[in-house]
Design an enzyme around this catalytic site. Sequence first.
Site: not given
Ligand SMILES: [Zn+2]
Length: 362
Positions: A77, A251, A293-294
């Site tokens: 992150s 997340d 972010d992912h």
């Molecule tokens: Zn992240």
Amino acid sequence: MKKRFLTLAACALALCAACTDREPEVRNVIYLIGDGMGLAQVSLLQVAEEYRPTAFDRAHNVALITTRSANNRVTDSAAAGTALSSGCKTRNASLGLDTAGQPLVPLTVIARRQGMRTGLVVTSYLHHATPAAFYAHVSNRGETDSITCDMVRSDIDLLFGGGRKALSDTLPEGGTRIDAFRAKGYRIALEPAQIDTLSGLPVLAAVADRHLPAASERGDYLPQATRKALELLSADNDKGFFLMVEGSQIDMACHGNDAPRALDEMRDFERAVAAAMDFADQYPGTLVVVTADHETGGLTLPSGKDDFTLPESGVRAEFSTGGHSATIVPVYLYGTGAGRIHGLMDNTDLAQQLKAIIAKAK
Ligand SMILES: [Zn+2]
């Protein structure tokens, strides 16, 4: 001849309409980041809602971004937050520094240079990687003292999240970070219920010792904090604002391979996205960008059985890792300027395009 005149007149009218219909300039940017929110996490919400339109379905435009970091095809992150905030790749764990250790310029600073107000709203602690990528410059995301010092120095107008404990710790030089914010004129809220009573900027709301509770326990915090931030940032403001809102705990749910919790967090984040889009409807000149972010957890949604000639056998939620994955993640765009960002690009290209839009903001 008469017909030709009419044709010319019609063209002139069409041109005139084109001038007056010109899209207004972007003056406000709302950047919503679902931490760990890949396409499967959005699909999980769609399936659970039986395809009832969600805020994601309201998007005027979409794009996709790759997320690799400078030293790993699977980003963390910190590196991904840095890419999304500054448009530059860095190594995993690094925040706001390039691979040579040089400080990067985040979108918050570009916005401040334009005279815009700035804000961050998160459900994690405020010194967590994604928010810190918008103000900190450290080689390791674990350097809490340096990160909270950079938070005070950032002069970001509005900070809503957790992290009360780290900000209340007595510093070697005496006092606390909260004292430092107060000395700079910040109004301070230390309980969630106080957020709604806040008026005026700058403001710090650190309303949980560490992260806020999970979505099932924190009620309407994220959508309400988003609406309150939009109210405070837009009041008597002729220069516009930049606001980053993070659904931080998608997340965390996916790291725990906890699909019901991931769904709760997605529902919560979706309500914050809807609040941002509603604001954009009311205030032309507002661009809403929703991304991630992912992806976390390697989530997939396989069918119950693989014989598709049979009636539907249900959809399962399965995770393939307790970590992050390398898959591309979505970008949803809404409001003024939504047509300007599209296609498959790198996360740094998305941030560079936002930098260019903010640098031209009126
Ligand atoms: Zn992240």
